[in-house]
Design a protein around this motif. Structure first.
Motif, PDB file in Angstrom:
ATOM      1  N   PHE A 147      50.262  37.570  16.802  1.00  0.00           N
ATOM      2  CA  PHE A 147      51.267  38.189  17.675  1.00  0.00           C
ATOM      3  C   PHE A 147      51.091  39.705  17.702  1.00  0.00           C
ATOM      4  CE2 PHE A 147      55.349  40.046  18.706  1.00  0.00           C
ATOM      5  CZ  PHE A 147      55.790  39.271  19.764  1.00  0.00           C
ATOM      6  N   ILE A 148      50.845  40.311  16.540  1.00  0.00           N
ATOM      7  CA  ILE A 148      50.689  41.769  16.478  1.00  0.00           C
ATOM      8  C   ILE A 148      49.426  42.204  17.209  1.00  0.00           C
ATOM      9  CG2 ILE A 148      50.356  43.706  14.900  1.00  0.00           C
ATOM     10  CD1 ILE A 148      52.141  42.286  12.928  1.00  0.00           C
ATOM     11  N   ILE A 149      48.379  41.374  17.169  1.00  0.00           N
ATOM     12  CA  ILE A 149      47.147  41.715  17.881  1.00  0.00           C
ATOM     13  C   ILE A 149      47.413  41.799  19.382  1.00  0.00           C
ATOM     14  CG2 ILE A 149      44.869  40.805  18.505  1.00  0.00           C
ATOM     15  CD1 ILE A 149      44.570  39.844  15.657  1.00  0.00           C
ATOM     16  N   ASP A 150      48.366  41.014  19.892  1.00  0.00           N
ATOM     17  CA  ASP A 150      48.692  41.049  21.316  1.00  0.00           C
ATOM     18  C   ASP A 150      49.275  42.393  21.749  1.00  0.00           C
ATOM     19  OD1 ASP A 150      47.777  38.513  21.754  1.00  0.00           O
ATOM     20  OD2 ASP A 150      49.731  37.550  21.522  1.00  0.00           O
ATOM     21  N   ILE A 151      49.944  43.094  20.837  1.00  0.00           N
ATOM     22  CA  ILE A 151      50.504  44.404  21.190  1.00  0.00           C
ATOM     23  C   ILE A 151      49.701  45.544  20.565  1.00  0.00           C
ATOM     24  CG2 ILE A 151      52.824  43.466  21.462  1.00  0.00           C
ATOM     25  CD1 ILE A 151      53.522  44.542  18.733  1.00  0.00           C
ATOM     26  N   TYR A 152      48.545  45.224  20.011  1.00  0.00           N
ATOM     27  CA  TYR A 152      47.690  46.221  19.356  1.00  0.00           C
ATOM     28  C   TYR A 152      47.192  47.261  20.353  1.00  0.00           C
ATOM     29  CZ  TYR A 152      43.778  47.964  16.489  1.00  0.00           C
ATOM     30  OH  TYR A 152      42.898  48.751  15.789  1.00  0.00           O
ATOM     31  N   ASN A 153      46.857  46.807  21.564  1.00  0.00           N
ATOM     32  CA  ASN A 153      46.263  47.702  22.564  1.00  0.00           C
ATOM     33  C   ASN A 153      47.192  48.013  23.731  1.00  0.00           C
ATOM     34  OD1 ASN A 153      43.618  48.155  21.463  1.00  0.00           O
ATOM     35  ND2 ASN A 153      43.095  46.049  21.987  1.00  0.00           N
ATOM     36  N   ILE A 154      48.500  47.776  23.587  1.00  0.00           N
ATOM     37  CA  ILE A 154      49.400  48.088  24.699  1.00  0.00           C
ATOM     38  C   ILE A 154      49.418  49.599  24.934  1.00  0.00           C
ATOM     39  CG2 ILE A 154      50.837  46.073  24.295  1.00  0.00           C
ATOM     40  CD1 ILE A 154      52.889  47.955  23.034  1.00  0.00           C
ATOM     41  N   LYS A 155      49.620  49.987  26.168  1.00  0.00           N
ATOM     42  CA  LYS A 155      49.633  51.395  26.531  1.00  0.00           C
ATOM     43  C   LYS A 155      51.011  52.003  26.281  1.00  0.00           C
ATOM     44  CE  LYS A 155      45.409  51.313  28.121  1.00  0.00           C
ATOM     45  NZ  LYS A 155      44.310  52.071  27.486  1.00  0.00           N
ATOM     46  N   VAL A 156      51.028  53.145  25.610  1.00  0.00           N
ATOM     47  CA  VAL A 156      52.271  53.862  25.336  1.00  0.00           C
ATOM     48  C   VAL A 156      52.112  55.293  25.853  1.00  0.00           C
ATOM     49  CG1 VAL A 156      52.895  52.451  23.345  1.00  0.00           C
ATOM     50  CG2 VAL A 156      51.495  54.481  22.997  1.00  0.00           C
ATOM     51  N   SER A 157      53.229  55.908  26.185  1.00  0.00           N
ATOM     52  CA  SER A 157      53.219  57.285  26.701  1.00  0.00           C
ATOM     53  C   SER A 157      54.175  58.119  25.861  1.00  0.00           C
ATOM     54  CB  SER A 157      53.636  57.314  28.172  1.00  0.00           C
ATOM     55  OG  SER A 157      54.890  56.655  28.337  1.00  0.00           O
ATOM     56  N   PRO A 158      53.658  58.784  24.817  1.00  0.00           N
ATOM     57  CA  PRO A 158      54.523  59.632  23.983  1.00  0.00           C
ATOM     58  C   PRO A 158      55.083  60.800  24.779  1.00  0.00           C
ATOM     59  CG  PRO A 158      52.424  59.158  22.895  1.00  0.00           C
ATOM     60  CD  PRO A 158      52.283  58.724  24.322  1.00  0.00           C
ATOM     61  N   GLN A 159      56.133  61.390  24.251  1.00  0.00           N
ATOM     62  CA  GLN A 159      56.721  62.556  24.887  1.00  0.00           C
ATOM     63  C   GLN A 159      55.734  63.728  24.876  1.00  0.00           C
ATOM     64  OE1 GLN A 159      60.412  63.273  22.788  1.00  0.00           O
ATOM     65  NE2 GLN A 159      61.594  62.092  24.271  1.00  0.00           N
ATOM     66  N   ASN A 160      55.866  64.584  25.891  1.00  0.00           N
ATOM     67  CA  ASN A 160      55.012  65.775  26.020  1.00  0.00           C
ATOM     68  C   ASN A 160      53.535  65.405  26.131  1.00  0.00           C
ATOM     69  OD1 ASN A 160      57.384  67.325  25.684  1.00  0.00           O
ATOM     70  ND2 ASN A 160      57.128  67.306  23.463  1.00  0.00           N
ATOM     71  N   GLN A 161      53.256  64.218  26.675  1.00  0.00           N
ATOM     72  CA  GLN A 161      51.878  63.804  26.882  1.00  0.00           C
ATOM     73  C   GLN A 161      51.797  63.041  28.195  1.00  0.00           C
ATOM     74  OE1 GLN A 161      49.923  62.198  23.446  1.00  0.00           O
ATOM     75  NE2 GLN A 161      48.356  61.150  24.652  1.00  0.00           N
ATOM     76  N   GLU A 162      50.912  63.474  29.073  1.00  0.00           N
ATOM     77  CA  GLU A 162      50.834  62.894  30.411  1.00  0.00           C
ATOM     78  C   GLU A 162      50.099  61.562  30.419  1.00  0.00           C
ATOM     79  OE1 GLU A 162      49.074  65.789  32.926  1.00  0.00           O
ATOM     80  OE2 GLU A 162      50.751  67.225  32.768  1.00  0.00           O
ATOM     81  N   LYS A 163      48.986  61.457  29.686  1.00  0.00           N
ATOM     82  CA  LYS A 163      48.168  60.255  29.720  1.00  0.00           C
ATOM     83  C   LYS A 163      48.702  59.192  28.772  1.00  0.00           C
ATOM     84  CE  LYS A 163      43.879  62.636  30.968  1.00  0.00           C
ATOM     85  NZ  LYS A 163      42.457  62.876  30.582  1.00  0.00           N
ATOM     86  N   GLU A 164      48.531  57.950  29.170  1.00  0.00           N
ATOM     87  CA  GLU A 164      48.873  56.834  28.294  1.00  0.00           C
ATOM     88  C   GLU A 164      47.724  56.566  27.335  1.00  0.00           C
ATOM     89  OE1 GLU A 164      49.723  53.552  30.817  1.00  0.00           O
ATOM     90  OE2 GLU A 164      51.800  54.162  31.161  1.00  0.00           O
ATOM     91  N   ILE A 165      48.066  56.173  26.125  1.00  0.00           N
ATOM     92  CA  ILE A 165      47.067  55.880  25.105  1.00  0.00           C
ATOM     93  C   ILE A 165      47.403  54.535  24.466  1.00  0.00           C
ATOM     94  CG2 ILE A 165      46.536  58.287  24.601  1.00  0.00           C
ATOM     95  CD1 ILE A 165      48.353  58.109  22.164  1.00  0.00           C
ATOM     96  N   PRO A 166      46.400  53.838  23.909  1.00  0.00           N
ATOM     97  CA  PRO A 166      46.695  52.576  23.211  1.00  0.00           C
ATOM     98  C   PRO A 166      47.570  52.819  21.989  1.00  0.00           C
ATOM     99  CG  PRO A 166      44.356  52.763  23.724  1.00  0.00           C
ATOM    100  CD  PRO A 166      44.964  54.099  23.997  1.00  0.00           C
TER     101      PRO A 166
END
Length: 367
Positions: free
Chosen positions: A109-128
């Motif tokens: 289950f955790i591997i399924d969300i291992y590579n989800i894209k997140v967008s931290p504050q003060n950062q324009e690009k999404e990262i895994p």
């Protein structure tokens, strides 16, 4: 003011006389020492409280409703009328809501969300997500504690780190870094079951509030997909099989229908008994093929209804929202704890520690 404490030793009663005024006098005489230690512990508490990174917790409350545990009377009645007993009944479910907290802690289950894209504050690009975890802050003392292992890992995996891609994960053979990242994700997400309302509370805790909200929402979505896939897998397999069977029977019916039509067109003015018998046989084959095709088509409709009936419904009672203030650490409480420990430690040293230390030194000199 005196306090008497009775002590029983070998059926003999003894008393310890404690003079509270004397204890208070000792503390007052050493007030500057106590004040000094309290100030030191306060400064230490402030340093530690501000060294611990702030974390934000996002909670989502969902109410799972399974179609398998509900009223199946409509589907059962439909199957009974059509003479398809067993298609409308359901067995016991191997997964229930009490297992949801354990499911989201499993490695697949955790591997399924291992590579989800997140967008931290003060950062324009999404990262895994796994790359974001590498950027999270840690207390300064962790650098000191992890220094030997980091040096060892640097030399042991220096060549591998140049070629390895942490985004490509093999569940059967995890690298040390992937294993550590999975453990960090496992510690950051959790679920709890409210036994009174049977609701599921899914929470995600990260240093960035937007990341926490995204991961919490993704965790709920993955959990819904997991449960829906499990609950509908068997019914969907039956439906796919009946769909394939229905197409085959339909093709057989069309072939029988075409053979009967071609025979009748060819022998329209023939009145031989042998010709009439052959026409009757072809007509019967066509009727039988149509009956079989009709029954399979009916079973297919029941199977499709079963897939929909088995699909659980998740009602989101409390959706994910980006928190405005961190949930931990509570800096005020942490500083107060250090102040209390400084006062208790200094007072214990003045009242008891000095005497114990002197006794130990005298014993060592006597020896």
């Amino acid at each position: 003011i005196k306090v008497f404490i009775n002590m029983h030793q070998e059926d003999k009663t003894s008393q310890i006389d404690i003079d509270l005024l004397e204890l208070i006098r000792k503390l007052y005489q050493n007030k500057y020492f106590i004040l000094k230690l309290v100030c030191i512990s306060t400064i230490l508490g402030i340093i530690i409280s501000f060294s611990i990174p702030s974390k934000y917790c996002v909670k989502i409350t969902i109410s799972p409703e399974s179609g398998q545990t509900g009223d199946n009377g409509n589907l059962t009645g439909m199957a009974s009328v059509l003479g398809l007993g067993g298609f409308g009944t359901f067995g016991k479910d191997a997964i229930n809501s009490n297992m949801f907290p354990d499911i989201i802690q499993t490695t697949p289950f955790i591997i399924d969300i291992y590579n989800i894209k997140v967008s931290p504050q003060n950062q324009e690009k999404e990262i895994p997500l796994h790359k974001y975890l590498d950027k999270q802050k840690i207390p300064w003392w962790n650098y000191i504690l992890n220094l030997p292992s980091n040096i060892k890992q640097l030399f042991s995996s220096k060549q591998l780190s140049k070629t390895s891609d942490e985004s490509n994960i093999n569940p059967y053979k995890l690298t040390n870094k992937q294993n550590g990242t999975i453990a960090a994700i496992r510690n950051s997400i959790s679920a709890a079951v409210d036994n009174k309302t049977n609701m599921i509370i899914v929470s995600a805790t990260f240093q960035d509030p937007e990341v926490a909200a995204i991961v919490a929402d993704s965790t709920v979505a993955k959990l819904q997909e997991y449960i829906i896939d499990y609950r509908t897998r068997k019914a969907q397999e039956d439906c796919n099989y009946l769909d394939k069977l229905c197409k085959e029977r339909k093709e057989e019916y069309h072939k029988a229908q075409q053979a009967y039509a071609d025979f009748m067109d060819t022998n329209r003015n023939v009145i031989l008994q042998r010709t009439q018998a052959e026409g009757t046989r072809l007509q019967n084959d066509m009727s039988i093929a149509f009956q079989i095709y009709s029954q399979v088509e009916t079973q297919l409709q029941v199977a499709r209804a079963k897939v929909q009936e088995a699909k659980p419904v998740f009602a989101i009672v409390e959706p994910a929202t980006v928190p405005l203030s961190p949930s931990s650490p509570n800096k005020k409480v942490l500083v107060l704890i250090f102040i209390f420990l400084g006062f208790v430690g200094s007072s214990s040293w003045i009242l008891f520690g000095k005497d114990i230390w002197k006794n130990l030194k005298n014993i060592n000199k006597a020896q």
